[in-house]
Scaffold this active site. Sequence first.
Site, PDB file in Angstrom:
ATOM      1  N   THR A  42       0.828  -1.212   0.000  1.00 28.40           N
ATOM      2  CA  THR A  42       0.000   0.000   0.000  1.00 28.40           C
ATOM      3  C   THR A  42       0.857   1.256   0.000  1.00 28.40           C
ATOM      4  O   THR A  42       0.443   2.301  -0.506  1.00 28.40           O
ATOM      5  CB  THR A  42      -0.937  -0.040   1.221  1.00 28.40           C
ATOM      6  OG1 THR A  42      -1.778  -1.178   1.071  1.00 28.40           O
ATOM      7  CG2 THR A  42      -1.804   1.188   1.328  1.00 28.40           C
ATOM      8  N   TYR A  74      -8.380   0.556  -3.726  1.00 27.00           N
ATOM      9  CA  TYR A  74      -7.119   0.984  -4.324  1.00 27.00           C
ATOM     10  C   TYR A  74      -6.360  -0.252  -4.779  1.00 27.00           C
ATOM     11  O   TYR A  74      -6.730  -1.383  -4.461  1.00 27.00           O
ATOM     12  CB  TYR A  74      -6.282   1.784  -3.320  1.00 27.00           C
ATOM     13  CG  TYR A  74      -5.740   0.933  -2.207  1.00 27.00           C
ATOM     14  CD1 TYR A  74      -6.524   0.626  -1.107  1.00 27.00           C
ATOM     15  CD2 TYR A  74      -4.445   0.408  -2.270  1.00 27.00           C
ATOM     16  CE1 TYR A  74      -6.048  -0.190  -0.096  1.00 27.00           C
ATOM     17  CE2 TYR A  74      -3.962  -0.397  -1.250  1.00 27.00           C
ATOM     18  CZ  TYR A  74      -4.762  -0.694  -0.170  1.00 27.00           C
ATOM     19  OH  TYR A  74      -4.284  -1.505   0.819  1.00 27.00           O
ATOM     20  N   THR A 114       1.642  -4.199   4.349  1.00 28.94           N
ATOM     21  CA  THR A 114       1.484  -4.492   5.786  1.00 28.94           C
ATOM     22  C   THR A 114       0.963  -5.912   6.040  1.00 28.94           C
ATOM     23  O   THR A 114       1.163  -6.450   7.118  1.00 28.94           O
ATOM     24  CB  THR A 114       0.502  -3.500   6.450  1.00 28.94           C
ATOM     25  OG1 THR A 114      -0.771  -3.592   5.799  1.00 28.94           O
ATOM     26  CG2 THR A 114       1.012  -2.085   6.406  1.00 28.94           C
ATOM     27  N   ASP A 115       0.276  -6.502   5.043  1.00 32.70           N
ATOM     28  CA  ASP A 115      -0.403  -7.786   5.295  1.00 32.70           C
ATOM     29  C   ASP A 115       0.554  -8.882   5.764  1.00 32.70           C
ATOM     30  O   ASP A 115       0.230  -9.656   6.665  1.00 32.70           O
ATOM     31  CB  ASP A 115      -1.123  -8.282   4.027  1.00 32.70           C
ATOM     32  CG  ASP A 115      -2.369  -7.464   3.714  1.00 32.70           C
ATOM     33  OD1 ASP A 115      -2.736  -6.583   4.512  1.00 32.70           O
ATOM     34  OD2 ASP A 115      -2.984  -7.712   2.658  1.00 32.70           O
ATOM     35  N   LYS A 150       0.369  -7.720  12.962  1.00 37.69           N
ATOM     36  CA  LYS A 150      -0.654  -6.785  12.487  1.00 37.69           C
ATOM     37  C   LYS A 150      -1.947  -7.050  13.261  1.00 37.69           C
ATOM     38  O   LYS A 150      -2.394  -8.199  13.338  1.00 37.69           O
ATOM     39  CB  LYS A 150      -0.873  -6.977  10.978  1.00 37.69           C
ATOM     40  CG  LYS A 150      -1.806  -5.944  10.365  1.00 37.69           C
ATOM     41  CD  LYS A 150      -1.895  -6.057   8.847  1.00 37.69           C
ATOM     42  CE  LYS A 150      -2.815  -4.968   8.297  1.00 37.69           C
ATOM     43  NZ  LYS A 150      -2.908  -4.943   6.839  1.00 37.69           N
ATOM     44  N   GLU A 209      -2.044 -28.384  28.617  1.00 33.51           N
ATOM     45  CA  GLU A 209      -3.260 -29.225  28.608  1.00 33.51           C
ATOM     46  C   GLU A 209      -3.062 -30.465  27.737  1.00 33.51           C
ATOM     47  O   GLU A 209      -3.865 -31.376  27.768  1.00 33.51           O
ATOM     48  CB  GLU A 209      -4.461 -28.414  28.132  1.00 33.51           C
ATOM     49  CG  GLU A 209      -4.977 -27.437  29.181  1.00 33.51           C
ATOM     50  CD  GLU A 209      -6.285 -26.782  28.757  1.00 33.51           C
ATOM     51  OE1 GLU A 209      -7.310 -27.464  28.675  1.00 33.51           O
ATOM     52  OE2 GLU A 209      -6.249 -25.563  28.494  1.00 33.51           O
TER      53      GLU A 209
END
Length: 354
Positions: free
Chosen positions: A38, A51, A117-118, A190, A311
Amino acid sequence: MIDKKQLSLAGMLAIFLAVSALAADKLPNVVVLATGGTIAGAAASDVQAAYTSGQVGVEQLLAAVPQAKKLAVMRGEQIANIGSQDMNDEVWLKLARRINELVQMSDVDGIVITHGTDTIEESAYFLNLVVKSKKPVVLTAAMRPSTALSADGPLNFFNAVAVAASKDAAGRGVLVVANDWIHGAASLTKTSTTAVQTFMSPLSGLVGTVAYGKIEYNRQPLGKHTSESEFSVEGVTALPRVDIIMAHENMDGALIDAAVAAGAKGLVIAGVGNGNLTKAAVDALAAQAKKGIVCVRASRVTVGRVERNVELDDDKLGFVASMDKNPQKSRVLLRLALLKNRPLADIQRIFTEY
Ligand code: ASP
């Protein structure tokens, strides 16, 4: 009267002062490697949500932040121009190799990588494990495209250049700079799909902060990294397949078996709570572990560690606990760990150390 000897001494002093002044003025050299995202995205209008990532080239990115020229002498290279949802092994290996070449060069002081950013947390962690240098390597990104009202990319880029140009960033591993915060590659994740303040380092906190280029470092990042990492992609052309499977109510073993049938050599379970999963899924996973598939229990919960034998009896079932690694970081680490044949205990050591 000034004699010849005094004259030559004065000359030498003048040269020494001029050279020192030049050295003091000399800016660090920072190479910018652009991969898209981006930060290089563009929309049809400044208030439009839709976009396309990866529209702006590296030269345009550099030209958009002329202020960064006061921090470093920059040159750019386009490694890819993709949305980071399309990040892949080919780009990872190309990026890692290029960084490992650049850090050997005496005229390179630091590296900035622009990224989406993903998946930035995965790429940063991958590089943190395979870059062989103490020189600063800093990833940055943006939540808003370059054309948006209040685009966050330019200041993120400026701050990333400041960090990459700073001597104190050296030896802190691969860093991610976004929204005034400096994260370690192993810790950041993120947390928001749209907010500018999306990145958090939930367990260990920030490595530092950077505001308009003014940097404060808080600490060293946790975990082994870069120059002390045992991993290398030297000569590696393919990374082993590792799949992430999310646990949920009423889970069965179908996806676990399907992933192995598709070629997975390792599985990461994004478990519920402390890396838990249904009895049926545990049975399916244990059966795969018995066959030699490396099975890591991580958690779908954003904050917290997954320890061994809480557990579930990992010793008996043959599982690895992800410790402080989230599922996506666990996948990166396991892919690198599986480049070599290792006993399970060694893989658990790796999850504890990195
Ligand atoms: N999908 C974009 C990417 O990761 C999102 C972003 O960069 O913020 O490339």
